[in-house]
Design an enzyme around this catalytic site. Structure first.
Site, short mmCIF file in Angstrom:
data_model
loop_
_atom_site.label_atom_id
_atom_site.label_comp_id
_atom_site.label_asym_id
_atom_site.label_seq_id
_atom_site.Cartn_x
_atom_site.Cartn_y
_atom_site.Cartn_z
N LYS A 35 0.96 -0.88 3.71
CA LYS A 35 0.30 -1.85 4.57
C LYS A 35 1.00 -1.99 5.92
O LYS A 35 1.19 -3.07 6.44
CB LYS A 35 0.24 -3.21 3.86
CG LYS A 35 -0.54 -3.16 2.56
CD LYS A 35 -0.63 -4.51 1.91
CE LYS A 35 -1.34 -4.51 0.59
NZ LYS A 35 -2.48 -3.70 0.43
N CYS A 36 1.35 -0.87 6.49
CA CYS A 36 2.12 -0.81 7.73
C CYS A 36 1.27 -0.15 8.81
O CYS A 36 0.39 0.66 8.51
CB CYS A 36 3.38 0.02 7.46
SG CYS A 36 4.42 0.35 8.89
N GLY A 37 1.54 -0.47 10.04
CA GLY A 37 0.84 0.18 11.13
C GLY A 37 1.07 1.69 11.17
O GLY A 37 0.26 2.43 11.72
#
Length: 163
Positions: A35-37
């Site tokens: 769930k990271c950019g």
């Protein structure tokens, strides 16, 4: 002797694995998160794996939840996410700590051998990457913003030519 000869890690499936099985391979070791950019880098990492695996590259993904709670899922959730969204086929391991008192021994070694900016031992964010050559030497540390495609250029010079 490379520390890889004595280190172990737990696979995403919960099995203890001796990292010595990767001696003689060029490794790209990455702390990953769902769930990271930077999560779309899974696509580029998988592309590198498919392109260079036959030449001796292994990519090892280590989920980490130390940055903004961006890897909160259980092992099966991580596996499903990576498989369904990015068709990840490279080895993934159980979630680990890359900073702090509980830092996994692999990351203690990587950070000592390739410190970050201004000699920092800490990992700043998800998708920090370490390149380890076939002799077990840490060759480079890449920031999260360094794309897998850019690292591919380095791999072309480090790996043996395709047969």
């Amino acid at each position: 002797m490379s520390p890889l000869a004595t280190l172990h890690a737990t696979t995403l499936e919960g099995e203890d694995m001796a990292l010595s099985r990767y001696l003689g391979k060029t490794l790209l070791i990455v702390n990953v998160a769902s769930k990271c950019g930077f999560t779309p880098q899974y696509r580029g990492l998988e592309a590198l794996y498919r392109q260079y695996r036959a030449r001796g590259l292994e990519i090892l993904g280590f989920p980490c939840d130390q940055f903004g709670h961006q890897e909160p899922g259980a092992a099966e959730e991580i596996r499903q996410f990576c498989t369904l969204n990015y068709e990840v086929s490279f080895p993934l391991f159980a979630r680990i700590a890359v900073n702090g008192a509980d830092t996994h021994p692999l990351y203690q070694w990587l950070k000592r051998e390739a410190p970050g900016v201004l000699g920092s031992q800490g990992i700043k964010w998800n998708f920090t990457k370490f390149l380890v050559d076939a002799e077990g030497r840490v060759r480079a540390r890449y920031a999260p913003t360094d794309t897998p495609a850019a690292i591919g250029r380095e791999l072309d010079t480090l790996l043996p030519a395709a047969a």
